[in-house]
Enzyme design. Sequence first.
Site, PDB file in Angstrom:
ATOM      1  N   ASP A 158       0.818  -1.213   0.000  1.00 16.24           N
ATOM      2  CA  ASP A 158       0.000   0.000   0.000  1.00 16.24           C
ATOM      3  C   ASP A 158       0.855   1.267   0.000  1.00 16.24           C
ATOM      4  O   ASP A 158       0.366   2.355   0.319  1.00 16.24           O
ATOM      5  CB  ASP A 158      -0.909   0.026   1.240  1.00 16.24           C
ATOM      6  CG  ASP A 158      -2.211  -0.731   1.015  1.00 16.24           C
ATOM      7  OD1 ASP A 158      -2.403  -1.265  -0.089  1.00 16.24           O
ATOM      8  OD2 ASP A 158      -3.032  -0.794   1.948  1.00 16.24           O
ATOM      9  N   ASP A 311      -7.037  -7.689  13.906  1.00 14.95           N
ATOM     10  CA  ASP A 311      -6.618  -9.040  14.269  1.00 14.95           C
ATOM     11  C   ASP A 311      -7.419  -9.574  15.452  1.00 14.95           C
ATOM     12  O   ASP A 311      -7.918 -10.699  15.430  1.00 14.95           O
ATOM     13  CB  ASP A 311      -5.118  -9.070  14.579  1.00 14.95           C
ATOM     14  CG  ASP A 311      -4.671  -7.866  15.413  1.00 14.95           C
ATOM     15  OD1 ASP A 311      -5.545  -7.168  15.968  1.00 14.95           O
ATOM     16  OD2 ASP A 311      -3.450  -7.637  15.513  1.00 14.95           O
TER      17      ASP A 311
END
Length: 556
Positions: A158, A311
């Site tokens: 990214d 996560d």
Amino acid sequence: MSPLPIFHRLPHATFSSFLLSLSQAGSSKTSVAFLNAFKSEDIIARIGLWWQLIRAVVVVPVFKFLVVLCLVMSVMFFVEVMYMGIVVLYVKLFKRKPEKFYKWEAMEDDVECGSASYPMVLVQIPMYNEKEVCEQSIAAACKISWPSNRIIIQVLDDSTDPASKELVKKECDRWSKEGVNITFEIRDNRNGYKAGALREGMRHSYVKQCDYVAIFDADFQPDPDFLHRTVPFLIHNPKLALVQGRWEFVNAGQCMMTRLQEMSLSYHFTIEQQVGSSTFAFFGFNGTAGVWRISALNESGGWNDQTTVEDMDLAVRATLRGWKFLYIDDLKVKSELPCSFKALRSQQHRWTCGPANLLRKMAGQIIRSENVSLWKKWYMLYSFFFMRKIVAHILTFCFYCVILPATVLFPEVTVPKWAAFYLPSLITLLIAIGRLRSIHLLAFWVLFENAMSLLRAKALVMGLFETGRVQEWVVTEKLGDTLKTKLIPQVPNVRFRERVHLLELLVGAYLLFCGIYDIVYGKNTLYVYLLFQSVAFFVVGFGFVGKYVPASSYLA
């Protein structure tokens, strides 16, 4: 004009009744003195007596209540830490290794099928402007021991810096020419940050042939046998969704700040993660150094960017679907600790704000879930979230940095020695189990953790009330091997406004005042702690922590 216009208009009997009622909460001498000062028009005396009344009726009772509340939380937290310590001691003494609870068989080539007997594994490496570490992480992933036709390395870049993106692409091309099945994937936006990148990576057509996905952040370097140690657990245990490894830090000895971070994170893995796994309760995915069953990941809703802890979010949702997790304490993956204070502050803000915000959004779903036992719900809500993610931060700052120091200013408010000294000492010693070689740094660790507790308390409030920088995501700076020679101690030539943290300085001044007050008027030795803790807050407030990386040496 009189500072007490209301009382001048009160009848004498009414005013006397008012004083009488106050005397029941305070002292009769205070009320009589207040009346004399009222008659003498002594403004300074009246202000002082007003304070005495407010102190007796409001301030002292409030502080006494807060002390009781903190004592209750201290006992709760101590019991929680003792419970975890007993579990870990049991695991160590009786050698309760994962292989005793989950089936595991070494992977071998089938005589007839050859490498086709190996499951297809996807390895994802999300990156963002991390040219300092991209080469070593990509190289480590490409060197993982697994049949080349049964593994796909997926680099999710990214980066907004053209130089970083070009370097990552060249590294991928280099390994591709050597026969490694590696892909270079980019996006035209950063929607969802890391969660968005991982989600987009899972949408590629070639991922459909994969059974498992291993995830490594840009600074992680797995050993070649990583998949051979983890994937067999997933193959032979169909209800197992995740196998999590432990972080090992290549730069732990770089400075005092990295040594202290290592102590905290070692406790997290050695104690907290191991307890959650050994009791079959719950532990959070650490976002890296783990392998997921792709079917479990998809069934749980995939990657979600509703918080900055995607996560942990995924781990909670998978648990509510009935999936199990396994943590392997001796499965170590090399990684890097932030060595600049700016990077550490950003990381700690995200790690504190994110779980609090996740609890706010997921508590109802956890309570209503029908796929998990009452015990697991209790463990998730009480032990994992409430005690470790909320109470620990509130207690550290409010009790040890605000209320305990205030007791020298208000002798009427007392804290038992067992709460002020014995309990925190035992908790600290238990935490030191995670990294015994650093036990001589315990005092520095306590002072530093207390100084960082203000940052965490602010982040906690933002997460719980979903305000301020609740969705702030700042990628932790990684330096790799290329910049180690450019690191210098934190120096004062950094911009003043970037280095100074006003709230920490104010708390440091408050502790210093309490310490001096205790020396002059006190009857105990609390000033020893107060003075040392004030120095820690000043050091943190002025930013004299960690290493300084010249701006030209890295990308923000």
